[in-house]
Design a protein around this motif. Structure first.
Motif, mmCIF file in Angstrom:
data_model
loop_
_atom_site.group_PDB
_atom_site.id
_atom_site.type_symbol
_atom_site.label_atom_id
_atom_site.label_comp_id
_atom_site.label_asym_id
_atom_site.label_seq_id
_atom_site.Cartn_x
_atom_site.Cartn_y
_atom_site.Cartn_z
ATOM 1 N N LEU A 202 0.841 -1.195 0.000
ATOM 2 C CA LEU A 202 0.000 0.000 0.000
ATOM 3 C C LEU A 202 0.874 1.243 0.000
ATOM 4 C CD1 LEU A 202 -1.889 -2.276 1.258
ATOM 5 C CD2 LEU A 202 -3.075 -0.413 2.404
ATOM 6 N N HIS A 203 0.549 2.195 -0.872
ATOM 7 C CA HIS A 203 1.174 3.505 -0.877
ATOM 8 C C HIS A 203 0.101 4.514 -0.479
ATOM 9 C CE1 HIS A 203 4.831 2.163 -2.993
ATOM 10 N NE2 HIS A 203 4.011 1.397 -3.699
ATOM 11 N N ARG A 204 0.390 5.342 0.505
ATOM 12 C CA ARG A 204 -0.594 6.329 0.952
ATOM 13 C C ARG A 204 0.043 7.714 1.083
ATOM 14 N NH1 ARG A 204 -4.565 6.146 6.265
ATOM 15 N NH2 ARG A 204 -5.609 4.600 4.966
ATOM 16 N N ARG A 205 -0.705 8.727 0.650
ATOM 17 C CA ARG A 205 -0.326 10.118 0.854
ATOM 18 C C ARG A 205 -1.504 10.789 1.540
ATOM 19 N NH1 ARG A 205 -1.295 15.073 -1.759
ATOM 20 N NH2 ARG A 205 0.411 16.590 -1.597
ATOM 21 N N SER A 206 -1.294 11.287 2.751
ATOM 22 C CA SER A 206 -2.367 11.901 3.530
ATOM 23 C C SER A 206 -2.180 13.402 3.617
ATOM 24 C CB SER A 206 -2.396 11.312 4.949
ATOM 25 O OG SER A 206 -2.535 9.911 4.914
ATOM 26 N N VAL A 207 -3.314 14.123 3.701
ATOM 27 C CA VAL A 207 -3.283 15.590 3.788
ATOM 28 C C VAL A 207 -4.198 16.066 4.910
ATOM 29 C CG1 VAL A 207 -2.785 15.867 1.332
ATOM 30 C CG2 VAL A 207 -5.161 15.848 2.111
ATOM 31 N N ASP A 208 -3.977 17.327 5.334
ATOM 32 C CA ASP A 208 -4.830 17.919 6.361
ATOM 33 C C ASP A 208 -5.983 18.681 5.706
ATOM 34 O OD1 ASP A 208 -3.818 20.341 5.454
ATOM 35 O OD2 ASP A 208 -2.413 20.583 7.138
ATOM 36 N N ALA A 209 -6.754 19.387 6.520
ATOM 37 C CA ALA A 209 -7.942 20.095 6.016
ATOM 38 C C ALA A 209 -7.597 21.178 4.999
ATOM 39 C CB ALA A 209 -8.714 20.696 7.182
ATOM 40 N N ASP A 210 -6.363 21.689 5.037
ATOM 41 C CA ASP A 210 -5.932 22.711 4.083
ATOM 42 C C ASP A 210 -5.303 22.107 2.831
ATOM 43 O OD1 ASP A 210 -6.738 24.835 5.752
ATOM 44 O OD2 ASP A 210 -4.875 24.664 6.916
ATOM 45 N N GLY A 211 -5.253 20.772 2.782
ATOM 46 C CA GLY A 211 -4.641 20.108 1.641
ATOM 47 C C GLY A 211 -3.132 19.988 1.740
ATOM 48 N N ALA A 212 -2.566 20.364 2.880
ATOM 49 C CA ALA A 212 -1.114 20.269 3.066
ATOM 50 C C ALA A 212 -0.731 18.827 3.402
ATOM 51 C CB ALA A 212 -0.665 21.196 4.186
ATOM 52 N N PRO A 213 0.344 18.303 2.800
ATOM 53 C CA PRO A 213 0.739 16.915 3.041
ATOM 54 C C PRO A 213 1.106 16.658 4.505
ATOM 55 C CG PRO A 213 1.847 17.796 1.117
ATOM 56 C CD PRO A 213 1.210 18.956 1.806
ATOM 57 N N ILE A 214 0.680 15.526 5.003
ATOM 58 C CA ILE A 214 1.011 15.095 6.366
ATOM 59 C C ILE A 214 2.043 13.975 6.337
ATOM 60 C CG2 ILE A 214 0.110 13.922 8.422
ATOM 61 C CD1 ILE A 214 -2.523 15.343 7.978
ATOM 62 N N GLU A 215 1.830 13.003 5.460
ATOM 63 C CA GLU A 215 2.688 11.815 5.474
ATOM 64 C C GLU A 215 2.743 11.160 4.105
ATOM 65 O OE1 GLU A 215 0.965 8.701 7.837
ATOM 66 O OE2 GLU A 215 -0.907 8.728 6.691
ATOM 67 N N ARG A 216 3.795 10.388 3.924
ATOM 68 C CA ARG A 216 3.925 9.462 2.803
ATOM 69 C C ARG A 216 4.242 8.107 3.416
ATOM 70 N NH1 ARG A 216 8.094 7.316 -0.708
ATOM 71 N NH2 ARG A 216 7.275 7.084 -2.842
ATOM 72 N N VAL A 217 3.403 7.097 3.126
ATOM 73 C CA VAL A 217 3.530 5.798 3.799
ATOM 74 C C VAL A 217 3.636 4.678 2.776
ATOM 75 C CG1 VAL A 217 2.530 4.232 5.507
ATOM 76 C CG2 VAL A 217 2.080 6.678 5.673
ATOM 77 N N ARG A 218 4.548 3.772 3.048
ATOM 78 C CA ARG A 218 4.657 2.527 2.283
ATOM 79 C C ARG A 218 4.436 1.383 3.274
ATOM 80 N NH1 ARG A 218 8.281 -1.642 1.103
ATOM 81 N NH2 ARG A 218 8.313 -2.314 -1.092
ATOM 82 N N SER A 219 3.338 0.643 3.098
ATOM 83 C CA SER A 219 3.007 -0.446 4.014
ATOM 84 C C SER A 219 3.002 -1.765 3.250
ATOM 85 C CB SER A 219 1.634 -0.225 4.653
ATOM 86 O OG SER A 219 1.591 0.989 5.367
ATOM 87 N N LEU A 220 3.710 -2.738 3.776
ATOM 88 C CA LEU A 220 3.807 -4.061 3.161
ATOM 89 C C LEU A 220 3.146 -5.064 4.103
ATOM 90 C CD1 LEU A 220 5.180 -5.474 0.667
ATOM 91 C CD2 LEU A 220 7.066 -6.022 2.218
ATOM 92 N N TYR A 221 2.132 -5.777 3.613
ATOM 93 C CA TYR A 221 1.398 -6.727 4.450
ATOM 94 C C TYR A 221 1.520 -8.142 3.892
ATOM 95 C CZ TYR A 221 -0.958 -2.820 6.769
ATOM 96 O OH TYR A 221 -1.232 -1.686 7.486
ATOM 97 N N ARG A 222 1.631 -9.097 4.790
ATOM 98 C CA ARG A 222 1.663 -10.501 4.393
ATOM 99 C C ARG A 222 0.325 -10.897 3.780
ATOM 100 N NH1 ARG A 222 4.641 -14.373 8.670
ATOM 101 N NH2 ARG A 222 3.304 -15.796 7.517
ATOM 102 N N GLY A 223 0.373 -11.426 2.546
ATOM 103 C CA GLY A 223 -0.856 -11.804 1.865
ATOM 104 C C GLY A 223 -1.589 -12.956 2.516
ATOM 105 N N ASP A 224 -0.884 -13.749 3.332
ATOM 106 C CA ASP A 224 -1.541 -14.878 3.988
ATOM 107 C C ASP A 224 -2.181 -14.491 5.320
ATOM 108 O OD1 ASP A 224 0.937 -14.415 5.215
ATOM 109 O OD2 ASP A 224 1.162 -16.513 5.825
#
Length: 237
Positions: A202-224
């Motif tokens: 999963l790649h995620r880019r989150s923003v606040d109420a003003d549209g300013a970036p908060i985070e960039r996240v790379r999450s890897l999960y076991r498919g099983d």
């Protein structure tokens, strides 16, 4: 469909799945040799069927044996944190800190966080746990100028989103992309699994109420061990 044209592995997997339905979580699965004898097939056929059931999350390795697994952790696709999602499903979340450092943003990270390449960002890498089992690896980048205060008292084994909210910043939206990959050797080592096990990335880019970036996240999960669920509603006509 003509039964003679159904792959033998599929038939064996179906038979093993029926056996698992009569077992409880943690019960041992019959050995490859026993299953091959029972169904009159080669052990490699049984081995392939077991590999598919492993990826499906029906069984898991325990020491040198195989046991019945508990159902996958089904995470909602939402702005909520991993902690909130796990607790809502009756699981006990946890995290193991791997890396916590200030580093120079590369071009891709800088673009997502709307920074100049080379600007310092905070990087946290953590193994995600559910009931003590390693199920995911999360790598988060935060603009250092916004969240440097986290260094003062944030416990990285707890929810990062709760800590972000405590600074007065609220997550208002995110863009997320999901794809399937195989883990690199280092990632597989941290997740205690094989490099041949399919992963959900999963790649995620989150923003606040003003549209300013908060985070960039790379999450890897076991498919099983993990699945994702989204609630959909019709778009306005």
């Amino acid at each position: 469909m003509d039964a003679t044209r159904v792959p033998k592995v599929f038939l064996v997997r179906t038979e093993i799945d029926a056996i698992l339905a009569d077992l409880d979580e943690g019960d041992p699965v019959p050995s490859e040799r026993d299953l091959a004898t029972r169904f009159g097939v080669a052990r490699e056929t049984v081995r392939q069927a077991l590999r598919e059931l492993l990826v499906a999350g029906r069984i898991r390795r325990l020491g040198r044996g195989t046991v019945v697994s508990r159902p996958k952790l089904t995470q909602p696709l939402s702005l909520g944190s991993y902690t909130e999602g796990a607790i809502s499903l009756g699981r006990t979340p946890g995290r193991i800190l791997v890396t916590w450092e200030d580093t120079a943003a590369d071009a891709e990270t800088a673009a997502d966080l709307e920074l100049t390449p080379g600007t310092e960002v905070m990087h946290l890498e953590r193994v995600l746990l559910a009931d003590g089992e390693r199920i995911g690896l999360e790598s988060t980048y935060l603009p250092l100028h916004r969240f440097a205060t986290l260094r003062g008292g944030y416990d990285p084994t707890t929810s990062l989103y709760a800590a972000i909210r405590a600074t007065g910043v609220e997550l208002a939206g995110a863009r997320e992309r999901i794809e399937t990959v195989l883990a690199a050797p280092r990632e597989a080592g941290l997740l205690d699994c094989s490099t041949a096990l399919p992963m959900l990335l999963l790649h995620r880019r989150s923003v606040d109420a003003d549209g300013a970036p908060i985070e960039r996240v790379r999450s890897l999960y076991r498919g099983d061990r993990v699945a994702f669920e989204a609630r959909l509603s019709p778009e306005p006509a």
